[in-house]
Design a protein around this motif. Structure first.
Motif, PDB file in Angstrom:
ATOM      1  N   GLN A  13      -1.190  -8.492  -0.510  1.00  0.00           N
ATOM      2  CA  GLN A  13      -1.932  -7.549  -1.340  1.00  0.00           C
ATOM      3  C   GLN A  13      -2.549  -6.529  -0.410  1.00  0.00           C
ATOM      4  OE1 GLN A  13      -4.757  -9.384  -3.945  1.00  0.00           O
ATOM      5  NE2 GLN A  13      -5.613  -7.451  -4.638  1.00  0.00           N
ATOM      6  N   SER A  14      -2.599  -5.273  -0.856  1.00  0.00           N
ATOM      7  CA  SER A  14      -3.239  -4.218  -0.069  1.00  0.00           C
ATOM      8  C   SER A  14      -3.769  -3.148  -1.012  1.00  0.00           C
ATOM      9  CB  SER A  14      -2.239  -3.589   0.917  1.00  0.00           C
ATOM     10  OG  SER A  14      -1.258  -2.838   0.241  1.00  0.00           O
ATOM     11  N   THR A  15      -4.435  -2.190  -0.415  1.00  0.00           N
ATOM     12  CA  THR A  15      -4.930  -1.035  -1.158  1.00  0.00           C
ATOM     13  C   THR A  15      -4.336   0.217  -0.535  1.00  0.00           C
ATOM     14  OG1 THR A  15      -6.994  -2.200  -1.614  1.00  0.00           O
ATOM     15  CG2 THR A  15      -7.014   0.197  -1.910  1.00  0.00           C
ATOM     16  N   ALA A  16      -3.813   1.092  -1.361  1.00  0.00           N
ATOM     17  CA  ALA A  16      -3.275   2.361  -0.857  1.00  0.00           C
ATOM     18  C   ALA A  16      -4.433   3.231  -0.378  1.00  0.00           C
ATOM     19  CB  ALA A  16      -2.494   3.077  -1.958  1.00  0.00           C
ATOM     20  N   THR A  17      -4.233   3.944   0.713  1.00  0.00           N
ATOM     21  CA  THR A  17      -5.295   4.809   1.234  1.00  0.00           C
ATOM     22  C   THR A  17      -5.511   6.030   0.346  1.00  0.00           C
ATOM     23  OG1 THR A  17      -3.692   5.820   2.729  1.00  0.00           O
ATOM     24  CG2 THR A  17      -5.083   4.055   3.624  1.00  0.00           C
ATOM     25  N   THR A  18      -4.483   6.399  -0.407  1.00  0.00           N
ATOM     26  CA  THR A  18      -4.627   7.471  -1.395  1.00  0.00           C
ATOM     27  C   THR A  18      -3.855   7.071  -2.649  1.00  0.00           C
ATOM     28  OG1 THR A  18      -2.680   8.672  -0.600  1.00  0.00           O
ATOM     29  CG2 THR A  18      -4.808   9.306   0.345  1.00  0.00           C
ATOM     30  N   PHE A  19      -4.292   7.580  -3.774  1.00  0.00           N
ATOM     31  CA  PHE A  19      -3.617   7.313  -5.041  1.00  0.00           C
ATOM     32  C   PHE A  19      -2.209   7.887  -4.971  1.00  0.00           C
ATOM     33  CE2 PHE A  19      -2.499   8.289  -9.428  1.00  0.00           C
ATOM     34  CZ  PHE A  19      -2.786   7.076 -10.047  1.00  0.00           C
ATOM     35  N   MET A  20      -1.211   7.124  -5.385  1.00  0.00           N
ATOM     36  CA  MET A  20       0.175   7.579  -5.315  1.00  0.00           C
ATOM     37  C   MET A  20       0.622   8.131  -6.665  1.00  0.00           C
ATOM     38  SD  MET A  20       1.854   4.584  -2.974  1.00  0.00           S
ATOM     39  CE  MET A  20       3.313   5.518  -2.533  1.00  0.00           C
ATOM     40  N   THR A  21       1.241   9.298  -6.626  1.00  0.00           N
ATOM     41  CA  THR A  21       1.782   9.892  -7.832  1.00  0.00           C
ATOM     42  C   THR A  21       3.100   9.214  -8.178  1.00  0.00           C
ATOM     43  OG1 THR A  21       3.074  11.549  -6.649  1.00  0.00           O
ATOM     44  CG2 THR A  21       0.784  12.141  -7.206  1.00  0.00           C
ATOM     45  N   SER A  48      -1.050  -0.720  -9.184  1.00  0.00           N
ATOM     46  CA  SER A  48      -2.031  -0.381 -10.211  1.00  0.00           C
ATOM     47  C   SER A  48      -3.174   0.410  -9.605  1.00  0.00           C
ATOM     48  CB  SER A  48      -2.576  -1.662 -10.856  1.00  0.00           C
ATOM     49  OG  SER A  48      -3.570  -1.338 -11.807  1.00  0.00           O
ATOM     50  N   ASN A  49      -3.196   1.692  -9.877  1.00  0.00           N
ATOM     51  CA  ASN A  49      -4.303   2.550  -9.426  1.00  0.00           C
ATOM     52  C   ASN A  49      -4.679   2.330  -7.968  1.00  0.00           C
ATOM     53  OD1 ASN A  49      -4.483   3.721 -11.952  1.00  0.00           O
ATOM     54  ND2 ASN A  49      -6.084   2.332 -12.653  1.00  0.00           N
ATOM     55  N   GLY A  50      -3.691   2.267  -7.110  1.00  0.00           N
ATOM     56  CA  GLY A  50      -3.937   2.124  -5.682  1.00  0.00           C
ATOM     57  C   GLY A  50      -3.912   0.690  -5.178  1.00  0.00           C
ATOM     58  N   ASP A  51      -3.932  -0.281  -6.066  1.00  0.00           N
ATOM     59  CA  ASP A  51      -3.824  -1.678  -5.661  1.00  0.00           C
ATOM     60  C   ASP A  51      -2.354  -2.071  -5.623  1.00  0.00           C
ATOM     61  OD1 ASP A  51      -6.600  -2.304  -5.415  1.00  0.00           O
ATOM     62  OD2 ASP A  51      -6.724  -2.361  -7.602  1.00  0.00           O
ATOM     63  N   ILE A  52      -1.964  -2.791  -4.588  1.00  0.00           N
ATOM     64  CA  ILE A  52      -0.571  -3.159  -4.375  1.00  0.00           C
ATOM     65  C   ILE A  52      -0.472  -4.665  -4.173  1.00  0.00           C
ATOM     66  CG2 ILE A  52       1.408  -2.929  -2.801  1.00  0.00           C
ATOM     67  CD1 ILE A  52       0.155  -0.137  -2.046  1.00  0.00           C
ATOM     68  N   MET A  53       0.518  -5.263  -4.791  1.00  0.00           N
ATOM     69  CA  MET A  53       0.894  -6.643  -4.506  1.00  0.00           C
ATOM     70  C   MET A  53       2.412  -6.636  -4.397  1.00  0.00           C
ATOM     71  SD  MET A  53      -0.065 -10.173  -6.514  1.00  0.00           S
ATOM     72  CE  MET A  53      -1.806  -9.769  -6.486  1.00  0.00           C
ATOM     73  N   GLN A  54       2.929  -7.259  -3.339  1.00  0.00           N
ATOM     74  CA  GLN A  54       4.366  -7.226  -3.119  1.00  0.00           C
ATOM     75  C   GLN A  54       4.866  -8.591  -2.656  1.00  0.00           C
ATOM     76  OE1 GLN A  54       5.745  -4.256  -0.316  1.00  0.00           O
ATOM     77  NE2 GLN A  54       7.847  -4.507  -0.957  1.00  0.00           N
ATOM     78  N   VAL A  55       6.069  -8.927  -3.108  1.00  0.00           N
ATOM     79  CA  VAL A  55       6.789 -10.112  -2.661  1.00  0.00           C
ATOM     80  C   VAL A  55       8.026  -9.628  -1.921  1.00  0.00           C
ATOM     81  CG1 VAL A  55       8.036 -12.197  -3.344  1.00  0.00           C
ATOM     82  CG2 VAL A  55       6.072 -11.429  -4.700  1.00  0.00           C
ATOM     83  N   LEU A  56       8.265 -10.181  -0.737  1.00  0.00           N
ATOM     84  CA  LEU A  56       9.491  -9.928   0.010  1.00  0.00           C
ATOM     85  C   LEU A  56      10.201 -11.261   0.193  1.00  0.00           C
ATOM     86  CD1 LEU A  56       8.047  -7.594   2.790  1.00  0.00           C
ATOM     87  CD2 LEU A  56       9.577  -6.912   0.931  1.00  0.00           C
ATOM     88  N   GLU A  57      11.518 -11.283  -0.002  1.00  0.00           N
ATOM     89  CA  GLU A  57      12.320 -12.496   0.144  1.00  0.00           C
ATOM     90  C   GLU A  57      13.528 -12.195   1.022  1.00  0.00           C
ATOM     91  OE1 GLU A  57      11.904 -14.301  -4.374  1.00  0.00           O
ATOM     92  OE2 GLU A  57      13.417 -12.749  -3.993  1.00  0.00           O
ATOM     93  N   GLY A  58      13.878 -13.133   1.886  1.00  0.00           N
ATOM     94  CA  GLY A  58      15.056 -12.971   2.729  1.00  0.00           C
ATOM     95  C   GLY A  58      14.962 -13.850   3.953  1.00  0.00           C
TER      96      GLY A  58
END
Length: 148
Positions: A13-21, A48-58
């Protein structure tokens, strides 16, 4: 003939430093999908509004390599590993990088379930059980992925 490497996953999980269009997200996803396809990675990205959650598999080496690049990416701050480890199967095998723009209330529900923003969460609880988190995210995005 070599034995295939075991599957590995990492959830962060992370937070974007700026809102992404929307166009910035499309550009990011286009690049991520090309990189992931070239490296046999799959996963999902929730935004979601600058909040990020990501799953990577491999393969573990490649997942960790990509994650280290993400950790150093100036577009992210407060990058936290939620779970990582070997998995039996890919939960997101059909997506080089699935994407869902998540309603803030739904994202907060996931984040609240994980309690990752509370002080000392990782110290007092350790990482969330890998299979539990992987299953939770898989259930959350099932039939809801938006392809840009």
């Amino acid at each position: 003939m070599s034995t295939p490497s075991p599957l590995y996953h990492l959830v962060y999980q992370s937070t974007a430093t700026t809102f992404m269009t929307e166009s910035q997200l499309e550009e990011l996803l286009t690049k991520a999908r090309a990189t992931n396809t070239a490296n046999s990675l799959t996963g999902v990205l929730l935004y979601s509004n600058g909040d990020i959650m990501q799953v990577l598999e491999g393969e573990q080496e490649m997942v960790q390599h990509i994650y280290e690049k993400i950790r150093q990416d100036i577009r992210h701050r407060d990058v936290s590993t939620l779970a990582d480890g070997q998995i039996q199967r890919r939960n997101f095998s059909q997506w080089s990088m699935g994407f869902k723009a998540v309603d803030p209330a739904d994202f907060m529900h996931l984040a609240g379930y994980l309690n990752v923003s509370k002080p000392n969460y990782l110290k007092s609880h350790g990482r969330v059980a890998d299979s539990m988190l992987h299953d939770l995210l898989s259930t959350f995005v099932q039939d809801e992925i938006i392809r840009l």
